[in-house]
Design a protein around this motif. Sequence first.
Motif, PDB file in Angstrom:
ATOM      1  N   THR A 135       4.144   0.023   2.918  1.00 41.19           N
ATOM      2  CA  THR A 135       4.707   0.382   1.622  1.00 41.19           C
ATOM      3  C   THR A 135       4.933  -0.888   0.829  1.00 41.19           C
ATOM      4  OG1 THR A 135       5.819   2.269   2.649  1.00 41.19           O
ATOM      5  CG2 THR A 135       6.575   1.604   0.446  1.00 41.19           C
ATOM      6  N   VAL A 136       4.324  -0.958  -0.345  1.00 42.69           N
ATOM      7  CA  VAL A 136       4.531  -2.102  -1.235  1.00 42.69           C
ATOM      8  C   VAL A 136       5.267  -1.586  -2.463  1.00 42.69           C
ATOM      9  CG1 VAL A 136       2.549  -3.397  -0.371  1.00 42.69           C
ATOM     10  CG2 VAL A 136       2.257  -1.888  -2.316  1.00 42.69           C
ATOM     11  N   SER A 137       6.229  -2.390  -2.935  1.00 46.66           N
ATOM     12  CA  SER A 137       7.041  -1.897  -4.035  1.00 46.66           C
ATOM     13  C   SER A 137       7.650  -3.034  -4.841  1.00 46.66           C
ATOM     14  CB  SER A 137       8.166  -0.999  -3.495  1.00 46.66           C
ATOM     15  OG  SER A 137       8.994  -1.730  -2.602  1.00 46.66           O
ATOM     16  N   ALA A 138       8.077  -2.650  -6.038  1.00 44.79           N
ATOM     17  CA  ALA A 138       8.868  -3.511  -6.926  1.00 44.79           C
ATOM     18  C   ALA A 138       9.600  -2.555  -7.862  1.00 44.79           C
ATOM     19  CB  ALA A 138       8.002  -4.476  -7.717  1.00 44.79           C
ATOM     20  N   GLY A 139      10.909  -2.511  -7.753  1.00 46.90           N
ATOM     21  CA  GLY A 139      11.667  -1.586  -8.580  1.00 46.90           C
ATOM     22  C   GLY A 139      11.255  -0.151  -8.308  1.00 46.90           C
ATOM     23  N   GLU A 140      10.940   0.585  -9.376  1.00 43.45           N
ATOM     24  CA  GLU A 140      10.552   1.986  -9.262  1.00 43.45           C
ATOM     25  C   GLU A 140       9.090   2.172  -8.846  1.00 43.45           C
ATOM     26  OE1 GLU A 140      12.705   4.615  -9.685  1.00 43.45           O
ATOM     27  OE2 GLU A 140      14.229   3.033  -9.768  1.00 43.45           O
ATOM     28  N   ARG A 141       8.287   1.143  -8.942  1.00 37.77           N
ATOM     29  CA  ARG A 141       6.868   1.241  -8.601  1.00 37.77           C
ATOM     30  C   ARG A 141       6.692   1.108  -7.090  1.00 37.77           C
ATOM     31  NH1 ARG A 141       2.064  -2.841 -10.572  1.00 37.77           N
ATOM     32  NH2 ARG A 141       0.392  -1.776  -9.472  1.00 37.77           N
ATOM     33  N   VAL A 142       6.096   2.134  -6.485  1.00 38.31           N
ATOM     34  CA  VAL A 142       5.916   2.171  -5.032  1.00 38.31           C
ATOM     35  C   VAL A 142       4.501   2.657  -4.717  1.00 38.31           C
ATOM     36  CG1 VAL A 142       6.701   3.219  -2.869  1.00 38.31           C
ATOM     37  CG2 VAL A 142       8.362   2.704  -4.678  1.00 38.31           C
ATOM     38  N   GLN A 143       3.842   1.973  -3.794  1.00 38.86           N
ATOM     39  CA  GLN A 143       2.540   2.409  -3.289  1.00 38.86           C
ATOM     40  C   GLN A 143       2.635   2.490  -1.770  1.00 38.86           C
ATOM     41  OE1 GLN A 143      -0.167  -0.567  -4.811  1.00 38.86           O
ATOM     42  NE2 GLN A 143      -0.623   0.654  -6.621  1.00 38.86           N
ATOM     43  N   VAL A 144       2.161   3.620  -1.231  1.00 36.59           N
ATOM     44  CA  VAL A 144       2.208   3.837   0.212  1.00 36.59           C
ATOM     45  C   VAL A 144       0.777   3.934   0.740  1.00 36.59           C
ATOM     46  CG1 VAL A 144       2.992   5.366   2.069  1.00 36.59           C
ATOM     47  CG2 VAL A 144       4.417   5.029   0.018  1.00 36.59           C
ATOM     48  N   PHE A 145       0.500   3.203   1.804  1.00 32.67           N
ATOM     49  CA  PHE A 145      -0.814   3.176   2.436  1.00 32.67           C
ATOM     50  C   PHE A 145      -0.651   3.660   3.874  1.00 32.67           C
ATOM     51  CE2 PHE A 145      -0.587  -0.100  -0.788  1.00 32.67           C
ATOM     52  CZ  PHE A 145      -1.742   0.124  -1.535  1.00 32.67           C
ATOM     53  N   GLN A 146      -1.439   4.660   4.251  1.00 33.79           N
ATOM     54  CA  GLN A 146      -1.396   5.206   5.601  1.00 33.79           C
ATOM     55  C   GLN A 146      -2.626   4.737   6.379  1.00 33.79           C
ATOM     56  OE1 GLN A 146       1.122   6.953   6.821  1.00 33.79           O
ATOM     57  NE2 GLN A 146       2.220   7.191   4.895  1.00 33.79           N
ATOM     58  N   PHE A 147      -2.419   4.398   7.642  1.00 32.37           N
ATOM     59  CA  PHE A 147      -3.503   3.900   8.492  1.00 32.37           C
ATOM     60  C   PHE A 147      -3.441   4.560   9.864  1.00 32.37           C
ATOM     61  CE2 PHE A 147      -2.385   0.437   5.632  1.00 32.37           C
ATOM     62  CZ  PHE A 147      -3.607  -0.068   5.221  1.00 32.37           C
ATOM     63  N   THR A 148      -4.587   4.620  10.524  1.00 33.90           N
ATOM     64  CA  THR A 148      -4.685   5.032  11.932  1.00 33.90           C
ATOM     65  C   THR A 148      -5.342   3.888  12.690  1.00 33.90           C
ATOM     66  OG1 THR A 148      -4.876   7.370  11.394  1.00 33.90           O
ATOM     67  CG2 THR A 148      -5.725   6.690  13.533  1.00 33.90           C
ATOM     68  N   LEU A 149      -4.822   3.605  13.868  1.00 29.25           N
ATOM     69  CA  LEU A 149      -5.391   2.543  14.700  1.00 29.25           C
ATOM     70  C   LEU A 149      -6.789   2.953  15.155  1.00 29.25           C
ATOM     71  CD1 LEU A 149      -4.836  -0.192  16.078  1.00 29.25           C
ATOM     72  CD2 LEU A 149      -3.949   1.098  18.035  1.00 29.25           C
ATOM     73  N   SER A 150      -7.782   2.177  14.736  1.00 32.39           N
ATOM     74  CA  SER A 150      -9.154   2.501  15.116  1.00 32.39           C
ATOM     75  C   SER A 150      -9.648   1.628  16.254  1.00 32.39           C
ATOM     76  CB  SER A 150     -10.104   2.404  13.919  1.00 32.39           C
ATOM     77  OG  SER A 150     -10.093   1.106  13.373  1.00 32.39           O
ATOM     78  N   ALA A 151      -9.067   0.439  16.409  1.00 27.70           N
ATOM     79  CA  ALA A 151      -9.462  -0.459  17.496  1.00 27.70           C
ATOM     80  C   ALA A 151      -8.333  -1.436  17.772  1.00 27.70           C
ATOM     81  CB  ALA A 151     -10.737  -1.217  17.147  1.00 27.70           C
ATOM     82  N   PRO A 152      -7.699  -1.326  18.937  1.00 23.61           N
ATOM     83  CA  PRO A 152      -6.669  -2.315  19.266  1.00 23.61           C
ATOM     84  C   PRO A 152      -7.293  -3.694  19.450  1.00 23.61           C
ATOM     85  CG  PRO A 152      -6.762  -0.560  20.934  1.00 23.61           C
ATOM     86  CD  PRO A 152      -7.886  -0.335  19.961  1.00 23.61           C
ATOM     87  N   LEU A 153      -6.580  -4.703  19.061  1.00 21.11           N
ATOM     88  CA  LEU A 153      -7.018  -6.085  19.277  1.00 21.11           C
ATOM     89  C   LEU A 153      -5.974  -6.788  20.119  1.00 21.11           C
ATOM     90  CD1 LEU A 153      -8.228  -7.176  15.719  1.00 21.11           C
ATOM     91  CD2 LEU A 153      -9.605  -6.367  17.612  1.00 21.11           C
ATOM     92  N   SER A 154      -6.386  -7.816  20.795  1.00 20.99           N
ATOM     93  CA  SER A 154      -5.453  -8.641  21.551  1.00 20.99           C
ATOM     94  C   SER A 154      -5.690 -10.091  21.187  1.00 20.99           C
ATOM     95  CB  SER A 154      -5.642  -8.402  23.057  1.00 20.99           C
ATOM     96  OG  SER A 154      -6.970  -8.706  23.421  1.00 20.99           O
ATOM     97  N   ASP A 155      -5.015 -10.963  21.878  1.00 17.49           N
ATOM     98  CA  ASP A 155      -5.125 -12.413  21.577  1.00 17.49           C
ATOM     99  C   ASP A 155      -6.544 -12.878  21.504  1.00 17.49           C
ATOM    100  OD1 ASP A 155      -2.418 -12.448  21.539  1.00 17.49           O
ATOM    101  OD2 ASP A 155      -2.201 -13.397  23.506  1.00 17.49           O
TER     102      ASP A 155
END
Length: 155
Positions: A135-155
């Motif tokens: 969720t990115v926001s400033a004051g009343e302006r808000v944008q929500v981005f939804q994601f699903t894990l498609s590939a786990p990564l490690s070190d």
Amino acid sequence: MSLPPRALLACVFAAVIACPAAAAELASLDWLLGSWQRTGLPADRSGVEQWRRQGDALEGEGRSYRDGALRFQERLRIVAEGAQLYYVADVAGNPAPVRFRLVAQGGQSAVFENPQHDFPQRIAYQRNGKQLTATVSAGERVQVFQFTLSAPLSD
């Protein structure tokens, strides 16, 4: 101006103690690692955000596509500086990367803020299993981005 030896020793000791704490705090964000596919988009659009560990930082990249063509790209980093963590976004159009200070952290959540930036001023991540909400926001302006894990990564 020079510091008395005891004050100098105290400063060095504080720096040595703070660095491992920041490194441990950075490692506690490893739940963000992986390749995250945007969900809830129209058929002609797609997006991905990928995070991996790179040395003493987490490095990420966000990309958005429309009809298969790249429309937006950002380079991301989460770095420890002293005892503080920063989310650093490098986006075309900005004269320099923008820094956001970590202000809150939970088991699988993190909030970064920069009240001097136009938009966003706040970036919040929340993971729930294989789902990630940014969720990115400033004051009343808000944008929500939804994601699903498609590939786990490690070190």
